[in-house]
Write a protein that holds these residues in place. Structure first.
Motif, short mmCIF file in Angstrom:
data_model
loop_
_atom_site.label_atom_id
_atom_site.label_comp_id
_atom_site.label_asym_id
_atom_site.label_seq_id
_atom_site.Cartn_x
_atom_site.Cartn_y
_atom_site.Cartn_z
N ALA A 128 -7.07 8.12 -4.17
CA ALA A 128 -7.26 8.07 -2.71
C ALA A 128 -7.58 6.64 -2.28
CB ALA A 128 -8.36 9.03 -2.27
N ARG A 129 -8.39 5.95 -3.04
CA ARG A 129 -8.70 4.55 -2.72
C ARG A 129 -7.44 3.68 -2.81
NH1 ARG A 129 -12.79 4.46 0.45
NH2 ARG A 129 -14.78 4.96 -0.49
N LYS A 130 -6.62 3.94 -3.83
CA LYS A 130 -5.38 3.18 -3.96
C LYS A 130 -4.46 3.47 -2.78
CE LYS A 130 -2.37 4.21 -7.22
NZ LYS A 130 -1.69 4.31 -8.51
N ALA A 131 -4.33 4.74 -2.42
CA ALA A 131 -3.48 5.11 -1.28
C ALA A 131 -4.01 4.46 -0.01
CB ALA A 131 -3.41 6.63 -1.14
N GLU A 132 -5.32 4.43 0.14
CA GLU A 132 -5.91 3.80 1.33
C GLU A 132 -5.53 2.32 1.40
OE1 GLU A 132 -10.28 3.13 3.43
OE2 GLU A 132 -10.18 3.73 1.32
N ARG A 133 -5.58 1.63 0.26
CA ARG A 133 -5.18 0.22 0.25
C ARG A 133 -3.72 0.06 0.65
NH1 ARG A 133 -8.25 0.53 -4.49
NH2 ARG A 133 -6.41 0.44 -5.83
N ARG A 134 -2.86 0.96 0.15
CA ARG A 134 -1.43 0.88 0.49
C ARG A 134 -1.20 1.17 1.98
NH1 ARG A 134 -2.29 -1.32 -3.20
NH2 ARG A 134 -1.52 -1.13 -5.30
N VAL A 135 -1.92 2.14 2.52
CA VAL A 135 -1.80 2.45 3.95
C VAL A 135 -2.23 1.23 4.78
CG1 VAL A 135 -2.75 3.87 5.83
CG2 VAL A 135 -1.96 4.96 3.71
N ASN A 136 -3.31 0.58 4.35
CA ASN A 136 -3.78 -0.59 5.09
C ASN A 136 -2.85 -1.79 4.94
OD1 ASN A 136 -6.07 0.59 6.26
ND2 ASN A 136 -7.24 0.31 4.39
N ASP A 137 -1.95 -1.76 3.96
CA ASP A 137 -0.97 -2.82 3.78
C ASP A 137 0.22 -2.71 4.74
OD1 ASP A 137 -2.21 -4.23 1.75
OD2 ASP A 137 -1.09 -3.27 0.13
N ILE A 138 0.40 -1.55 5.35
CA ILE A 138 1.56 -1.35 6.22
C ILE A 138 1.52 -2.40 7.34
CG2 ILE A 138 2.71 0.23 7.82
CD1 ILE A 138 1.72 2.54 6.08
N GLU A 139 2.65 -3.07 7.51
CA GLU A 139 2.69 -4.20 8.43
C GLU A 139 2.80 -3.80 9.89
OE1 GLU A 139 5.87 -5.71 6.24
OE2 GLU A 139 4.55 -6.50 4.69
N THR A 140 3.25 -2.60 10.16
CA THR A 140 3.33 -2.14 11.54
C THR A 140 2.14 -1.23 11.82
OG1 THR A 140 4.75 -0.32 10.87
CG2 THR A 140 5.84 -2.30 11.68
N ALA A 141 1.81 -1.09 13.07
CA ALA A 141 0.63 -0.31 13.45
C ALA A 141 0.81 1.17 13.09
CB ALA A 141 0.39 -0.44 14.95
N ILE A 142 -0.26 1.74 12.59
CA ILE A 142 -0.32 3.18 12.37
C ILE A 142 -1.55 3.69 13.10
CG2 ILE A 142 0.91 3.11 10.15
CD1 ILE A 142 -1.85 3.62 8.85
N PRO A 143 -1.56 4.96 13.47
CA PRO A 143 -2.73 5.49 14.18
C PRO A 143 -4.01 5.36 13.37
CG PRO A 143 -0.90 7.05 14.25
CD PRO A 143 -0.51 5.96 13.29
N ALA A 144 -5.09 5.03 14.06
CA ALA A 144 -6.39 4.88 13.40
C ALA A 144 -6.79 6.16 12.68
CB ALA A 144 -7.44 4.48 14.43
N GLU A 145 -6.38 7.31 13.21
CA GLU A 145 -6.75 8.59 12.60
C GLU A 145 -6.26 8.67 11.16
OE1 GLU A 145 -5.24 8.35 15.57
OE2 GLU A 145 -6.65 9.24 16.98
N LEU A 146 -5.09 8.08 10.89
CA LEU A 146 -4.56 8.12 9.53
C LEU A 146 -5.41 7.26 8.59
CD1 LEU A 146 -0.69 7.99 10.10
CD2 LEU A 146 -2.15 9.98 9.70
N GLN A 147 -5.85 6.10 9.06
CA GLN A 147 -6.69 5.24 8.23
C GLN A 147 -8.04 5.90 7.96
OE1 GLN A 147 -6.17 1.75 10.79
NE2 GLN A 147 -5.52 0.66 8.95
N VAL A 148 -8.65 6.48 8.98
CA VAL A 148 -9.97 7.09 8.83
C VAL A 148 -9.90 8.29 7.89
CG1 VAL A 148 -11.86 8.24 10.06
CG2 VAL A 148 -10.74 6.24 11.08
N TYR A 149 -8.87 9.13 8.05
CA TYR A 149 -8.72 10.31 7.19
C TYR A 149 -8.65 9.89 5.72
CZ TYR A 149 -6.68 14.50 5.10
OH TYR A 149 -6.44 15.60 4.31
N MET A 150 -7.82 8.89 5.44
CA MET A 150 -7.65 8.46 4.05
C MET A 150 -8.95 7.86 3.50
SD MET A 150 -5.64 8.50 1.48
CE MET A 150 -4.14 9.03 2.28
N ASN A 151 -9.68 7.14 4.34
CA ASN A 151 -10.95 6.57 3.91
C ASN A 151 -11.95 7.68 3.55
OD1 ASN A 151 -12.93 4.52 3.45
ND2 ASN A 151 -13.77 4.95 5.47
N ARG A 152 -11.97 8.75 4.29
CA ARG A 152 -12.91 9.83 4.06
C ARG A 152 -12.56 10.65 2.82
NH1 ARG A 152 -14.97 7.78 6.60
NH2 ARG A 152 -15.15 8.41 8.76
#
Length: 183
Positions: A128-152
């Motif tokens: 999950a931490r690795k996936a979170e890092r990959r999600v945060n690497d996405i160069e275009t904007a993604i909804p904050a809800e997706l980042q928060v969910y993965m962090n949790r």
């Protein structure tokens, strides 16, 4: 229906609204979420083997949510609503809080280990931490809800690992400080 399309034979793949290189940061994130979901499948199996049906049932919910999460990452069309919302994160937080209430307070750092289910859940936590890092690497904007969910999610898996150990009567593996091999 054939499982292969030959559409990706030249290093590109299709998502909702775009065709991207398979090395694109968005595709890397989708792959990391898929890897995480595969480790959840292993944890579900372990929980079923150890008769932890409450944990395996919860993990099935999360596995389905992660499938939706991957679809959300593959969605670059602004006209299609995202499936994962703040409500999903709130549910995870409620589960974390509920399970934490049944556990002993943390008094030391915990190493990955314990029963087979806990070991599998610690692997889910790191994926999950690795996936979170990959999600945060996405160069275009993604909804904050997706980042928060993965962090949790990693907090959720840590808590479930502790719960699995408790329910199987196994003590969490404590970090005890500097250790050395002895001859």
């Amino acid at each position: 229906m054939k499982i292969y399309t030959r559409g990706g034979d030249k290093g590109k793949t299709s998502i909702l609204g775009a065709r991207l290189n398979k090395t694109d940061t968005r595709i890397e994130a989708i792959g990391a979420v898929d890897e995480l979901n595969s480790t959840i499948g292993q944890a579900i199996y372990r929980a079923q083997q150890e008769d932890l049906t409450n944990i395996s049932s919860e993990l099935m919910v999360v596995s389905n949510q992660l499938f939706d999460y991957g679809a959300d990452l593959a969605n670059v069309k602004e006209t299609i609503p995202y499936k994962i919302t703040a409500a999903h994160t709130e549910e995870l937080e409620q589960r974390i809080d509920m399970h934490t209430e049944s556990l002993e307070p943390l008094a030391y750092f915990i190493l990955p280990g314990g029963c087979a289910t806990a070991c599998a859940l610690h692997l889910c936590r790191t994926e999950a931490r690795k996936a979170e890092r990959r999600v945060n690497d996405i160069e275009t904007a993604i909804p904050a809800e997706l980042q928060v969910y993965m962090n949790r999610l990693s907090d959720y898996f840590f808590t479930l690992a502790r719960l699995a150990n408790k329910q199987t009567g196994v003590v969490d593996v404590a970090y005890v400080g500097e250790k050395h091999f002895h001859s």
